[in-house]
Scaffold this motif. Structure first.
Motif, PDB file in Angstrom:
ATOM      1  N   TYR A  48       0.861  -1.182   0.000  1.00 14.03           N
ATOM      2  CA  TYR A  48       0.000   0.000   0.000  1.00 14.03           C
ATOM      3  C   TYR A  48       0.899   1.233   0.000  1.00 14.03           C
ATOM      4  O   TYR A  48       1.640   1.494   0.936  1.00 14.03           O
ATOM      5  N   GLY A  49       0.849   1.982  -1.106  1.00 16.07           N
ATOM      6  CA  GLY A  49       1.630   3.200  -1.223  1.00 16.07           C
ATOM      7  C   GLY A  49       3.118   2.999  -1.359  1.00 16.07           C
ATOM      8  O   GLY A  49       3.879   3.969  -1.340  1.00 16.07           O
ATOM      9  N   ALA A  50       3.568   1.726  -1.503  1.00 17.81           N
ATOM     10  CA  ALA A  50       5.007   1.412  -1.461  1.00 17.81           C
ATOM     11  C   ALA A  50       5.644   2.063  -0.240  1.00 17.81           C
ATOM     12  O   ALA A  50       6.774   2.549  -0.269  1.00 17.81           O
ATOM     13  N   ILE A  51       4.903   2.048   0.867  1.00 16.43           N
ATOM     14  CA  ILE A  51       5.278   2.770   2.083  1.00 16.43           C
ATOM     15  C   ILE A  51       6.354   2.023   2.872  1.00 16.43           C
ATOM     16  O   ILE A  51       6.228   0.819   3.107  1.00 16.43           O
ATOM     17  N   VAL A  52       7.383   2.749   3.277  1.00 23.03           N
ATOM     18  CA  VAL A  52       8.387   2.213   4.189  1.00 23.03           C
ATOM     19  C   VAL A  52       7.836   2.344   5.601  1.00 23.03           C
ATOM     20  O   VAL A  52       7.620   3.449   6.111  1.00 23.03           O
ATOM     21  N   LEU A  53       7.611   1.209   6.243  1.00 23.42           N
ATOM     22  CA  LEU A  53       7.030   1.177   7.582  1.00 23.42           C
ATOM     23  C   LEU A  53       8.068   1.429   8.665  1.00 23.42           C
ATOM     24  O   LEU A  53       7.770   2.039   9.695  1.00 23.42           O
ATOM     25  N   SER A  54       9.278   0.943   8.450  1.00 20.23           N
ATOM     26  CA  SER A  54      10.334   1.123   9.439  1.00 20.23           C
ATOM     27  C   SER A  54      11.689   0.970   8.768  1.00 20.23           C
ATOM     28  O   SER A  54      11.827   0.297   7.749  1.00 20.23           O
ATOM     29  N   LEU A  55      12.676   1.613   9.367  1.00 18.94           N
ATOM     30  CA  LEU A  55      14.054   1.516   8.898  1.00 18.94           C
ATOM     31  C   LEU A  55      14.958   1.583  10.130  1.00 18.94           C
ATOM     32  O   LEU A  55      15.106   2.637  10.748  1.00 18.94           O
ATOM     33  N   GLU A  56      15.515   0.433  10.500  1.00 18.17           N
ATOM     34  CA  GLU A  56      16.315   0.340  11.717  1.00 18.17           C
ATOM     35  C   GLU A  56      17.800   0.384  11.367  1.00 18.17           C
ATOM     36  O   GLU A  56      18.260  -0.318  10.472  1.00 18.17           O
ATOM     37  N   THR A  57      18.533   1.210  12.119  1.00 17.73           N
ATOM     38  CA  THR A  57      19.967   1.334  11.900  1.00 17.73           C
ATOM     39  C   THR A  57      20.661   1.588  13.234  1.00 17.73           C
ATOM     40  O   THR A  57      20.117   2.259  14.108  1.00 17.73           O
ATOM     41  N   PRO A  58      21.886   1.044  13.439  1.00 19.30           N
ATOM     42  CA  PRO A  58      22.570   1.195  14.720  1.00 19.30           C
ATOM     43  C   PRO A  58      23.112   2.611  14.940  1.00 19.30           C
ATOM     44  O   PRO A  58      23.432   3.324  13.982  1.00 19.30           O
ATOM     45  N   ASP A  59      23.265   2.986  16.234  1.00 17.60           N
ATOM     46  CA  ASP A  59      23.964   4.215  16.575  1.00 17.60           C
ATOM     47  C   ASP A  59      25.425   3.883  16.893  1.00 17.60           C
ATOM     48  O   ASP A  59      25.872   2.753  16.677  1.00 17.60           O
ATOM     49  N   ARG A  60      26.179   4.871  17.388  1.00 23.18           N
ATOM     50  CA  ARG A  60      27.616   4.654  17.612  1.00 23.18           C
ATOM     51  C   ARG A  60      27.903   3.610  18.699  1.00 23.18           C
ATOM     52  O   ARG A  60      29.008   3.062  18.765  1.00 23.18           O
ATOM     53  N   ASP A  61      26.892   3.322  19.540  1.00 20.29           N
ATOM     54  CA  ASP A  61      27.052   2.301  20.581  1.00 20.29           C
ATOM     55  C   ASP A  61      26.508   0.941  20.158  1.00 20.29           C
ATOM     56  O   ASP A  61      26.457   0.014  20.970  1.00 20.29           O
ATOM     57  N   GLY A  62      26.090   0.826  18.888  1.00 20.59           N
ATOM     58  CA  GLY A  62      25.572  -0.436  18.401  1.00 20.59           C
ATOM     59  C   GLY A  62      24.107  -0.658  18.699  1.00 20.59           C
ATOM     60  O   GLY A  62      23.573  -1.738  18.432  1.00 20.59           O
ATOM     61  N   LYS A  63      23.431   0.359  19.245  1.00 22.79           N
ATOM     62  CA  LYS A  63      22.014   0.235  19.577  1.00 22.79           C
ATOM     63  C   LYS A  63      21.162   0.664  18.387  1.00 22.79           C
ATOM     64  O   LYS A  63      21.265   1.783  17.908  1.00 22.79           O
TER      65      LYS A  63
END
Length: 372
Positions: A48-63
């Motif tokens: 639906y809408g080619a919608i990106v629901l989430s995009l997870e990426t780490p911070d400098r501490d690996g979180k």
């Protein structure tokens, strides 16, 4: 110095992802596809809408954190959304008075936006590409996962001429790139300006405002607008204005400056004219969030970049983490041709003709920067 996000190593399958049911829209089943890479990035997108629901990426501490705004459920997207995560078109951005003339014929579009009380057509109309169900297919190439979205926009849809055949592919590479490949063909001349409308907060969605995000643009000019946010047709140098991001500046540094253009947009909601006008893939912008160290580089083949800093978010929408989305809680970077191009003869043309193929690529590349 920018470095790829390598703190978290996760297994990623080289197999093409499979769609999972996510409800029904417009009487059609909707699926979600999940892409992963080996560096800890994870992207979920629905048909639906080619919608990106989430995009997870780490911070400098690996979180890891989800860095795009959105909702938990399909129904919320259908009910009320300011284009969170969607592909917009057939013509993204604004068309003045909802009219344009092509081959001596005037076409009339829906007037679905009225900044400054001046009506225009925005992001493809009442039911643009963000509100249709695309065909989705998981794909894989050289160990990189992707999802291919396809949609046939029929002749006359939302007032536009021609049967427009559109394909959008999202890739998630081990260079920590969310790569987007657009292509389209038509059987009648028609304007096309398709773009992606994700709202980013590199602190994590729902984690406050974006005023400390530091941005740099490879753009020495922008297209000033009138009170209705329609370009005047001029290409104005950014030097000496709050629109000069040729060197790094925080978003909040000048967003409330006494400036007519900022008053028209309620802040930044303008198109920057990128220095690269070759049509080749080139760096357009760099974003840095100091508390997490996350960075995002934007590369594109497009000549323009619309930067919007969440001026119209007002706390009435509650996101997937249960937190309200308040004023200036996100950044949008729409790679594009310039707004109102069908009515601006001096702007690069967005008219696609039969026998030709529109092709465009945009990359959002994620990394880390040490220190604060």
């Amino acid at each position: 110095m920018l470095a790829a996000a390598t703190a978290l190593i996760l297994p990623a399958s080289a197999a093409a992802p499979k769609g999972e049911p996510f409800g029904t829209a417009n009487g059609k089943p909707v699926e979600v596809f999940t892409l992963t890479n080996h560096k800890g990035l994870k992207l979920r997108a629905m048909t639906y809408g080619a919608i990106v629901l989430s995009l997870e990426t780490p911070d400098r501490d690996g979180k890891s954190a989800d860095v795009v705004l959105g909702y938990k459920t399909l129904d919320e997207y259908i009910k009320d959304t300011p284009y969170f995560g969607a592909v917009v078109g057939r013509v993204g951005n604004r068309i003045a008075k909802g009219k344009f003339t092509l081959d001596d014929k005037t076409y009339t579009l829906a007037l679905n936006n009225d900044p400054g009380g001046i009506k225009c057509s925005l992001h493809g109309g009442l039911k643009g590409f963000d509100k249709v169900v695309w065909q989705g297919e998981g794909v894989e190439k050289d160990g990189v996962q992707g999802v291919k979205f396809h949609y046939l926009s029929k002749d006359g849809e939302e007032g536009y001429p021609g049967n427009l055949d559109v394909t959008v592919i999202y890739w998630l590479t081990d260079d920590n790139e969310w790569k987007i490949d657009y292509s389209a063909t038509t059987d009648k001349a028609t304007p096309v300006n398709v773009t992606q409308h994700s709202y980013f907060n590199l602190k994590g969605e729902g984690n406050g405002d974006i005023l400390d995000h530091e941005i740099t643009f490879k753009a020495s000019r922008f297209t000033p607008v009138d009170a209705g946010l329609i370009p005047t047709g001029r290409l104005q140098p950014v030097e000496g204005t709050p629109f000069d991001f040729t060197t790094p500046h925080k978003v909040g540094e000048r967003v409330n400056a006494e400036d007519e253009q900022l008053k028209f947009g309620g802040g930044y909601d303008h198109n920057w004219v990128l220095d690269n006008q070759s049509g080749g893939l080139a760096l357009a912008a760099v974003v840095h969030e100091p508390t997490t160290g996350r960075t995002m580089e934007i590369l594109t083949t497009e000549p323009g970049l619309q930067f919007y800093c969440g001026n119209f978010l007002d706390g009435q929408l509650t996101g997937k983490s249960g937190k309200p989305y308040n004023h200036r809680n996100a950044l949008v970077f729409e790679t594009q041709h310039y707004p109102d191009s069908p009515n601006q003869p001096t702007f690069p043309s967005i008219i696609l003709k039969p026998g030709k193929t529109m092709k465009s690529t945009t990359v959002y590349r994620f990394g880390l920067k040490s220190g604060k």
